[in-house]
Write an enzyme that holds these catalytic residues in place. Structure first.
Site, short mmCIF file in Angstrom:
data_model
loop_
_atom_site.label_atom_id
_atom_site.label_comp_id
_atom_site.label_asym_id
_atom_site.label_seq_id
_atom_site.Cartn_x
_atom_site.Cartn_y
_atom_site.Cartn_z
CE1 TYR A 142 -3.52 -2.62 0.71
CE2 TYR A 142 -4.64 -0.55 1.18
CZ TYR A 142 -4.69 -1.90 0.89
OH TYR A 142 -5.91 -2.51 0.79
CE LYS A 190 1.83 -17.75 -2.43
NZ LYS A 190 0.92 -18.91 -2.52
CG ASP A 222 -2.04 -20.18 -1.13
OD1 ASP A 222 -1.51 -20.16 0.01
OD2 ASP A 222 -1.52 -20.75 -2.11
CG ASP A 246 -8.05 -4.68 1.87
OD1 ASP A 246 -8.95 -4.17 2.56
OD2 ASP A 246 -8.04 -4.66 0.62
CG ASP A 250 -13.56 -6.78 2.85
OD1 ASP A 250 -13.23 -6.12 3.85
OD2 ASP A 250 -14.06 -6.27 1.83
C1 IPM Z 1 -10.32 -0.92 4.19
C2 IPM Z 1 -10.60 -0.35 2.81
C3 IPM Z 1 -9.42 0.52 2.39
C4 IPM Z 1 -8.20 -0.37 2.31
C5 IPM Z 1 -9.63 1.29 1.09
C6 IPM Z 1 -10.87 2.14 1.12
C7 IPM Z 1 -8.42 2.13 0.76
O1 IPM Z 1 -10.85 -1.35 1.89
O2 IPM Z 1 -10.23 -0.15 5.14
O3 IPM Z 1 -10.19 -2.14 4.31
O4 IPM Z 1 -7.96 -1.02 1.29
O5 IPM Z 1 -7.46 -0.43 3.28
MN MN Z 2 -10.79 -3.38 2.74
#
Ligand code: IPM
Ligand code: MN
Length: 359
Positions: A142, A190, A222, A246, A250
């Site tokens: 990032y 990884k 993975d 990230d 999710d």
């Molecule tokens: C998160 C979001 C952010 C990230 C984006 C909006 C930049 O997806 O907070 O997880 O990728 O970190």
């Molecule tokens: Mn995210």
């Protein structure tokens, strides 16, 4: 006690869900005799529209001079659909993370018993899931330089960089969490491919020696992605680098049934930031339909981690559980008979106002 809270509603549904959290924080303040000075700041697309900058200097100063930051969401389709845009709302979030030194993002993933059938996974798999996902937040791909395009525009590059120091501090934090839980830590990397991951492994082993009671377990990303779905209850504390975190957080979040339920805390060197893990959900903006629970539970994390007020945090969590048991939930959880965003916020703050002082 008195607390200064920087409130950054941001874009999309941000303002609506933040309003509910403010109601709840105020109710807790009335009950336990705390007062709050809520100071609003601009961030994201709305900040670009008004100032040209997704994180104006005043907003950053506001954050630095507060006891905690309550953050809504950022993002707007007009930028998502325009890859050529030079200034993007997400840059505001990334700059805030970097400037406040928020090196760890803590995302608890646990299930509410009454919502177990909302999970896309089978009930037997989801029961008892209680994961603490810790994502490194200010390093890796990032932020690594160089990033960009070749002169002819036909080649693009991102760079993943980690220093030993950056790995040490987040792994140490994860070990501290593991000590308070089941003393098991899964390090996701990884290392079969990436040099940064090999440094992660080496460093995690060294830090692990400082925590003799914590059992470390290493897993390739993975494999971890697969096992989170196949056998989520095998995980307890997970620590991983920025981009893997990230994606995996999710993935882990849907196990509970709705992305709208989950809170997070970003902690580090300066003021901590508390925000729901979902995005700005622009399709729902202004409709009073978004689930405010992720933000309300982020406020609970704020009481616990930033203000060190555990009882106050617990009462919020308890009121949220009660609201779910009472089926006072938004449309993501009850399509046939949904309550609105503000009805859910009112229910929870009234429960805190009228309900018991502890569970
Ligand atoms: C998160 C979001 C952010 C990230 C984006 C909006 C930049 O997806 O907070 O997880 O990728 O970190
Ligand atoms: Mn995210």
């Amino acid at each position: 006690m008195d607390f200064k809270i920087a409130v950054l509603p941001g874009d999309g549904i941000g303002p609506e869900i933040i309003d509910q959290a403010i109601k709840v924080i105020t109710a807790v303040g009335n009950k336990f005799n705390h007062s709050f000075n809520f100071r609003k700041g601009l961030v994201g697309a709305i900040a670009i529209d008004k100032t040209g900058n997704p994180l104006p200097v005043e907003t950053l100063e506001l954050c630095k001079s507060s006891d905690a930051v309550l953050f809504g969401a950022i993002g707007d389709p007009k930028y998502d659909n325009n890859p050529a845009a030079k200034v993007r709302p997400e840059q505001g979030l990334l700059a805030m993370r970097k400037e406040l030194g928020l090196y760890a993002n803590v995302r608890p993933v646990s299930t509410f018993p009454s919502l177990i059938d909302k999970s896309p996974l089978k009930k037997e798999l989801v029961q008892g899931v209680d994961i603490m996902m810790i994502r490194e937040l200010t390093g890796g791909i990032y932020f690594g330089k160089p990033q960009g395009r070749s002169e002819d525009g036909n080649t693009a590059y991102d760079t993943c960089v980690y220093s030993r120091y950056e790995i040490e501090r987040v792994v140490r934090l994860a070990c501290e969490y593991a000590m308070k839980r089941s003393k098991k830590l899964t390090v996701v990397d990884k290392a079969n491919v990436l040099a940064t991951s090999r440094l992660w492994r080496e460093t995690a082993v060294a830090i692990g020696r400082e925590y003799k009671d914590v059992t470390l377990d290493f897993m390739f990303v993975d494999n971890a992605a697969m096992q989170l779905i196949q056998y989520p209850s095998r995980f307890d504390v997970i620590v991983t680098e920025n981009m893997f975190g990230d994606i995996l957080s999710d993935e882990a979040s849907v196990i509970t049934g709705s992305l709208g339920l989950l809170p997070s805390a970003s902690i580090g060197l300066s003021t901590s930031v508390f925000e729901p893990i979902h995005g700005s959900y622009p399709q729902a903006a202004g409709k009073n339909i978004a689930n405010p629970v992720g933000t309300i539970l982020s406020a609970a994390m704020m009481f616990e981690l930033a203000f060190k007020l555990k009882k106050e945090a617990e009462i919020i969590r308890y009121a949220v559980e009660k609201s779910i048991d009472a089926d006072c939930v938004t449309e993501d959880l009850n399509r046939a008979n949904p309550k609105s965003t503000s009805q859910v916020g009112d229910w929870i703050s009234n429960y805190i106002h009228e309900g018991p002082l502890s569970r």
